[in-house]
Design a protein around this motif. Sequence first.
Motif, PDB file in Angstrom:
ATOM      1  N   LYS A 203      11.273   8.921 -35.554  1.00 42.69           N
ATOM      2  CA  LYS A 203      10.547   9.523 -34.573  1.00 42.69           C
ATOM      3  C   LYS A 203       9.429   9.301 -33.563  1.00 42.69           C
ATOM      4  CE  LYS A 203      13.068  13.331 -38.002  1.00 42.69           C
ATOM      5  NZ  LYS A 203      12.687  14.490 -38.203  1.00 42.69           N
ATOM      6  N   LYS A 204       8.859   8.087 -34.433  1.00 45.77           N
ATOM      7  CA  LYS A 204       7.649   7.913 -33.327  1.00 45.77           C
ATOM      8  C   LYS A 204       7.896   7.082 -32.466  1.00 45.77           C
ATOM      9  CE  LYS A 204       4.727   9.429 -37.287  1.00 45.77           C
ATOM     10  NZ  LYS A 204       3.461   8.772 -37.812  1.00 45.77           N
TER      11      LYS A 204
ATOM     12  N   GLU B 297      16.063  19.591 -33.476  1.00 50.10           N
ATOM     13  CA  GLU B 297      17.083  18.801 -35.146  1.00 50.10           C
ATOM     14  C   GLU B 297      17.347  20.368 -35.467  1.00 50.10           C
ATOM     15  OE1 GLU B 297      14.619  16.427 -37.451  1.00 50.10           O
ATOM     16  OE2 GLU B 297      16.677  16.221 -39.050  1.00 50.10           O
TER      17      GLU B 297
ATOM     18  N   PHE C 238      14.732  14.271 -31.233  1.00 52.92           N
ATOM     19  CA  PHE C 238      14.616  15.031 -32.168  1.00 52.92           C
ATOM     20  C   PHE C 238      13.929  16.092 -32.498  1.00 52.92           C
ATOM     21  CE2 PHE C 238      15.227  10.560 -33.726  1.00 52.92           C
ATOM     22  CZ  PHE C 238      16.559  11.127 -34.618  1.00 52.92           C
ATOM     23  N   LYS C 239      13.910  16.255 -31.497  1.00 52.64           N
ATOM     24  CA  LYS C 239      13.082  17.896 -31.191  1.00 52.64           C
ATOM     25  C   LYS C 239      13.729  19.022 -31.959  1.00 52.64           C
ATOM     26  CE  LYS C 239      12.822  18.078 -26.054  1.00 52.64           C
ATOM     27  NZ  LYS C 239      12.689  18.272 -24.766  1.00 52.64           N
TER      28      LYS C 239
ATOM     29  N   THR D   7      10.837  11.100 -30.259  1.00 50.80           N
ATOM     30  CA  THR D   7      10.975  12.219 -29.743  1.00 50.80           C
ATOM     31  C   THR D   7      10.974  13.218 -29.290  1.00 50.80           C
ATOM     32  OG1 THR D   7       9.382  12.173 -28.211  1.00 50.80           O
ATOM     33  CG2 THR D   7       8.289  11.638 -30.769  1.00 50.80           C
ATOM     34  N   GLU D   8      11.889  13.023 -28.233  1.00 52.70           N
ATOM     35  CA  GLU D   8      12.353  13.989 -27.747  1.00 52.70           C
ATOM     36  C   GLU D   8      14.366  13.937 -28.254  1.00 52.70           C
ATOM     37  OE1 GLU D   8      10.866  13.789 -22.931  1.00 52.70           O
ATOM     38  OE2 GLU D   8      13.404  12.970 -23.400  1.00 52.70           O
TER      39      GLU D   8
ATOM     40  N   ASP E 261      12.124   7.578 -24.864  1.00 53.79           N
ATOM     41  CA  ASP E 261      11.679   8.548 -26.415  1.00 53.79           C
ATOM     42  C   ASP E 261      11.872   9.772 -27.191  1.00 53.79           C
ATOM     43  OD1 ASP E 261       9.298   9.181 -27.780  1.00 53.79           O
ATOM     44  OD2 ASP E 261       7.848   9.654 -26.280  1.00 53.79           O
TER      45      ASP E 261
ATOM     46  N   GLU F  14      20.385  13.110 -38.850  1.00 55.72           N
ATOM     47  CA  GLU F  14      19.235  12.044 -37.927  1.00 55.72           C
ATOM     48  C   GLU F  14      19.787  11.079 -37.676  1.00 55.72           C
ATOM     49  OE1 GLU F  14      15.265  11.145 -39.829  1.00 55.72           O
ATOM     50  OE2 GLU F  14      15.487   9.547 -39.469  1.00 55.72           O
TER      51      GLU F  14
ATOM     52  N   LYS G 267      10.959   4.208 -29.600  1.00 53.68           N
ATOM     53  CA  LYS G 267      11.448   4.151 -28.309  1.00 53.68           C
ATOM     54  C   LYS G 267      12.507   3.515 -29.122  1.00 53.68           C
ATOM     55  CE  LYS G 267       7.163   5.029 -25.408  1.00 53.68           C
ATOM     56  NZ  LYS G 267       6.328   4.575 -23.978  1.00 53.68           N
TER      57      LYS G 267
ATOM     58  N   ASP H 260       9.589   3.573 -37.710  1.00 53.49           N
ATOM     59  CA  ASP H 260       9.762   5.431 -37.900  1.00 53.49           C
ATOM     60  C   ASP H 260      10.568   5.877 -37.116  1.00 53.49           C
ATOM     61  OD1 ASP H 260       7.367   8.396 -38.452  1.00 53.49           O
ATOM     62  OD2 ASP H 260       9.197   8.082 -38.471  1.00 53.49           O
TER      63      ASP H 260
END
Length: 593
Positions: free
Chosen positions: A261-262, A291, A288-289, A285-286, A283, A35, A264, A259
């Motif tokens: 992963k949530k 991972e 870590f999608k 989330t993109e 973003d 991460e 920007k 957080d």
Amino acid sequence: MRVFKNIHSAFLAAFTVIIVPVTAVFVWISFRFTEESILENSQKYVSQLVEQVNDKVDFYLDYMDNTSWMLLFHSDVGDYLSREFTDDTQKKEMAAGIADQFSNILSTRSDIYCIAAYGQNGRLVVNGGDEVINRNTNISERSWYKSALEANGETVITSSHVQNVIYDRYPWVVSVSRAVRVPGGEKPVGVLWIDLNYNAISDLCRSIDLGSRGYIFVLDQDGQIVYHPQQQLLHSGLKDERISDVMEMGSGHFLTDPDVKKAKLYTCSRSESTGWTVVGVVDATELFKNEENAKRMYLLTAILLSIAAVVVSLILSGYMTRPIRALKNSMREVEQGNFRVTGPILKDDSEIGKLGRSFSMMVDKIQILMEEQIKEQKLKRRSELKALQSQINPHFLYNTLDSIVWMAESGRDEEVVIMTSSLARLLRQSISNEAEFVTVEQEAQYVSSYLTIQKMRYRDQLSYEIEVDPSIRSKKMIKMILQPLVENALYHGIKYKEEPGTIRVRGFMQGDRMILEVEDDGIGMDEEQLAHIFDRKEPDERSNGVGVRNVQERIQLYYGKEYGLTYASEKGRGTTVRVNLPADCEGAGLKLQ
């Protein structure tokens, strides 16, 4: 006891011992800190992209700034906006000339929407001069116009705005403006500005891919939006940005949520030259999608790299680096001025082979261009010299011959002999001697012959002295330097003096420079005349057309910009021109090529 029979096995074992533990540690760290690694790499990657955009924007705006400076320096904008014209035709001609310069730039730059200059007296030149001006706009009240006037000559770059100077056109532009000043003026006389198409900035930002949800936007120094892919939503209030956080950050990055992963990821880069801030938004989330895929990739990559590193490094390293080392050595030779080297010639189509062949072709072309340049310079210098040799003024020659005839008819045979001999020496050195360089002694004799003739013509009105230090008499210099200066002193200094005048020619060493001086006690010049002494002038019947500008250009062509003419003059007291030459004229500048 010998463990390895050859160095190949030793290298293989050494690489294995190093690579396997390192790979294991790499995989463990990768799994443990995936991460953090993804976030850190993403931050670095986005930072590089954002800085790349920032650099491109800076370079682009700096280019436009240089373009505006060039227009002010090389055009008549300041003169047009400040002059009081008595002839409307002259005013139109000057405006047309400025418009032609604007049009030439516009024809080569599709990213420029408008180039214009507006004076505080209401004069306006826009693009090629054929645009219809919007009479409902008051340019002097526009904020960017006022900012440019207040900037004291510094460049003002505005945020994106709608420009309505041209009738029925309302494009979004970014304006680069600069106050127009004239020498001696206390206040600006107007503003020159260049309107850049909004797409020029947007295309730079859109060329960067930050994922399906990522984007780049730009803020000016005041936090105003210059570019945003969703600019309409921002203006309508349907979307907001963390502008205050960005302006507080300056350069760096921050997350919008604890957080990871949530959140920007905002990455900012502020330009030191413009104050603009380029912001990349990703973003998280993109990031870590994938991972788990990344972890598997780490493991697979580690295994493959371990095997490949052991096998390939020993087999190919020497083979691959040999032509690169050869190419590097060739480049070093070129850096030192040896253009007769060639790169490593490989018959295959690999990158190194193509690079070697391209390098060889480049060096050959540079060599050809340098030889052509040298040849052109030689021809240019010879042409200039021949032109100078042929520029003995006919009026001077006719007057001298008339004087000889008059003296012969009067029985003044001795003076006829002196003047005829001086004229013969003058013509012999001017016409017959094709050498580009002469000694200081020869140059002084040439001037002496010229002054002897003029002395006999002007009699008591003219006297002269020539004092050349014996230590420099044998030194070489480019010819036809002193005579134009002496002629200038006579026709523009002594001739218009009511009482007799004197011209003094001196030559001496001063440090590492050879100094030649021509001094007269004629009518002198004021500061304005001195300021324009090197301006190009049309020849007249009083002189041979070889002005001080020509002398200055030839000296600097041969020896460099640090050498040449310097003038000192006082109205009513006289003028002194100093010729600065290197002590070793044969070893300086173009080296007699």
